[in-house]
Design an enzyme around this catalytic site. Structure first.
Site, PDB file in Angstrom:
ATOM      1  N   TYR A   1      62.699 -26.101 -67.165  1.00  0.00           N
ATOM      2  CA  TYR A   1      62.462 -25.624 -68.530  1.00  0.00           C
ATOM      3  C   TYR A   1      61.620 -26.634 -69.306  1.00  0.00           C
ATOM      4  CZ  TYR A   1      63.523 -23.635 -73.145  1.00  0.00           C
ATOM      5  OH  TYR A   1      63.431 -23.062 -74.388  1.00  0.00           O
TER       6      TYR A   1
ATOM      7  N   LYS B   1      57.849 -25.956 -70.991  1.00  0.00           N
ATOM      8  CA  LYS B   1      57.636 -26.070 -72.429  1.00  0.00           C
ATOM      9  C   LYS B   1      56.675 -27.204 -72.778  1.00  0.00           C
ATOM     10  CE  LYS B   1      60.142 -22.590 -73.667  1.00  0.00           C
ATOM     11  NZ  LYS B   1      59.545 -21.424 -74.331  1.00  0.00           N
TER      12      LYS B   1
END
Length: 286
Positions: free
Chosen positions: A170, A174
């Protein structure tokens, strides 16, 4: 009391008129069926924007779009053709696209970097990163063709600028969005298109609540409890956690002419958490 009431009324009128230039704008929101996307869809629609909700959650997205006078389209952002169709719907429906909010994303696999399964990473990147690429690409095409500029906003995260807040996969996805936004802003500025990020921290979306259920080993943890935890531990504003409305207001700002000189920017919504150490009260004691 009458004077106070009149002041509040005049302030409300000023704020209302200040956003009036959003009337008639057209937006596509990926991942708009619930959570931050849904809050943003409702806020934009309330400010006169015609909103297209693009999501895979048909049972949530379709009625929400109807309730705000918008449109719904089934959209898996990992598929470029789906994102292209969402943008084409905007142009066919209202003749243009003014605002693109690339919001769709998933949490992805956790665990040690030593055990990371590359097929799971590829699945996350297909949504969290490639989905944003698809959104910027096709929004840019429509906005350039329209000749009147536009605003592209992408969802990143505090995990992109501070380690240990989320899984490796993640955080990777991002962080990549930040670089992509800055790069796209350099090119698209010549067409009057602004490209920016919002990076929430500790906002009790469905994704974060699910993560806290796993961390705490409790299936009955609710958004209010997560918000309280973040307010106590994840913010410099004592007792104040992040809210989905905070993110929606930030997107509204970046979509509007109030931010007309802002591009290539990452707007961090974290109550100061990533900027300073939160447990420094001893410095301020007598």
């Amino acid at each position: 009391m009458d004077g106070i009431t009149k002041t509040h009324e005049s302030t409300d009128q000023m704020l209302s008129s200040k956003r009036s230039f959003l009337n008639g704008k057209v937006a596509v929101i990926t991942g708009g069926a619930r959570g931050i996307g849904a809050e943003t869809a409702k806020l934009l629609a309330g400010n006169g924007v015609d909103v297209i909700i693009a999501d895979i959650l048909d049972e949530l997205g379709a009625p929400l779009a109807e309730s705000i006078g918008g449109r719904y389209v089934h959209c898996d952002v990992s598929k470029e053709s789906d994102v292209e169709s969402a943008v084409k719907l905007a142009v066919e429906w209202r003749g243009k696209l003014d605002i693109m909010f690339n919001n769709a994303g998933i949490a992805g696999p956790g665990g040690s970097i030593a055990d990371l399964k590359m097929d799971q990473l590829a699945s996350l990147v297909a949504i969290n990163l490639n989905g944003v690429v698809h959104g910027i690409k096709h929004a840019a095409r429509a906005m350039i063709a329209g000749g009147k500029g536009g605003a592209i906003i992408c969802s990143s995260s505090s995990a992109a600028i501070m380690g240990g807040l989320a899984s490796h996969s993640y955080s990777l996805s991002k962080s990549a969005i930040l670089g992509l936004v800055r790069s796209a802003a350099c090119e698209l500025g010549q067409h009057g298109i602004r490209v920016n990020c919002v990076s929430p921290h500790g906002v009790p979306s469905e994704m974060l609540v699910s993560a806290y259920r796993m961390i705490l080993g409790k299936t009955d943890v609710m958004a209010d409890e997560v918000g309280k935890i973040v307010g106590e531990r994840g913010s410099l504003l004592r007792g104040r956690g992040g809210r989905m409305e905070d993110v929606a207001q930030a997107v509204l700002f970046l979509a509007s002419e109030d931010s007309g000189f802002v591009t290539g920017h990452n707007l961090i919504l974290d109550g100061g958490y990533t900027s300073a150490v939160s447990q420094m009260s001893f410095i301020y004691q007598d």
